[in-house]
Design a protein around this motif. Sequence first.
Motif, mmCIF file in Angstrom:
data_model
loop_
_atom_site.group_PDB
_atom_site.id
_atom_site.type_symbol
_atom_site.label_atom_id
_atom_site.label_comp_id
_atom_site.label_asym_id
_atom_site.label_seq_id
_atom_site.Cartn_x
_atom_site.Cartn_y
_atom_site.Cartn_z
ATOM 1 N N SER A 225 0.828 -1.207 0.000
ATOM 2 C CA SER A 225 0.000 0.000 0.000
ATOM 3 C C SER A 225 0.862 1.257 0.000
ATOM 4 N N LEU B 48 2.244 1.950 -3.448
ATOM 5 C CA LEU B 48 1.252 2.549 -4.336
ATOM 6 C C LEU B 48 0.968 4.001 -3.944
ATOM 7 N N GLN B 49 1.010 4.296 -2.655
ATOM 8 C CA GLN B 49 0.819 5.677 -2.219
ATOM 9 C C GLN B 49 1.944 6.575 -2.722
ATOM 10 N N PRO C 34 1.129 7.372 -6.980
ATOM 11 C CA PRO C 34 -0.327 7.400 -7.135
ATOM 12 C C PRO C 34 -0.811 7.132 -8.546
ATOM 13 N N TRP D 132 -2.428 3.589 -8.977
ATOM 14 C CA TRP D 132 -3.643 3.119 -8.314
ATOM 15 C C TRP D 132 -4.644 2.456 -9.262
ATOM 16 N N GLU E 10 -4.025 -1.293 -9.574
ATOM 17 C CA GLU E 10 -3.728 -1.982 -8.327
ATOM 18 C C GLU E 10 -3.940 -3.488 -8.429
#
Length: 312
Positions: free
Chosen positions: A13, A16-17, A20, A23, A26
């Motif tokens: 997570s 992915l943050q 961005p 996303w 994902e």
Amino acid sequence: MADLLRLASRTRSELLQASPWAWPYELVLNAAEVLPQHDSEELRAIHAARREATLRRLGSGAAAWNSWAATMTSLRRKAGDDPALTSLWQLLAGVELVDESFDGEFDVAGFHFPGAARFAGSAFGSDVWFTDARFSGPVDFRDATFAGDAFFERTRFAAGADFGAAHFQRGAEFREISCAGTLGFVEAEFSGSVWFRSSFFEGPVRFRGARFGWEAGLGDCRYRGPADFVEVDFADNAGFENAIFEQSATFTQARFCQAAWFSGAQFRGEAVFDRTRFLGRRHFDGIAVSVPQTPVATQAAVLERLRAAFSG
């Protein structure tokens, strides 16, 4: 086991943050079978999105870029040896700008590239600035073209760099660089002057078949790995003065069309000058040659090569 799964999920997570743009992909990125080598329409879309995000981030300046790079470096440690997380990190941290055309100045001075960086086949239409840049992963500039001046002073290559067949149409500055892996300029072409002075090469250096059209400054450098200058063409003055070659230094069939400066150089490994052509002045005063004490045949061969090079 549950703790490890929770840690992996949290790290994924966070990755992915930090990116961005990823996303929307994902579900695909979470699939264990998604690897950089895997080819699919979805992965091509991911690569296209990564390219656009990379270009935007490059345009945002060094502070924003390096903040992202620091986050990615921290997340690499968190990923540990997990194969899926490692593959995801490599995909998100890598820079893939292959066969691009950059018309204006390309300024990434002081940038930190946390993963692999590929600029193979790209054309830089104006001056490029990689001064003080840091590359933590392997670097690929094969077949790249530099139409303006190229500045790489004090650049750090932690995992090697490949400039094979790259063409530098104007000046190239590589002063005080350091390279921990293999540094390759095989069949590279330098149409302007090039300077590597005061650089540190921890791994092998390969210039085999390179062409230097103007002055080449490779003096005051330390070559800890083998140095390959086989069949290199020096059209102008070439300077290796005060260089330290800790392993083999091979100049077989190299051609020095103008002055060749080796004054004060130290050859601590085998020095090979077989069929080297010196068409201008040769300066070998003050050199130091370390010859192995055994076997005797090796001693004789090394001494004979140096005698022939320095006297003829």
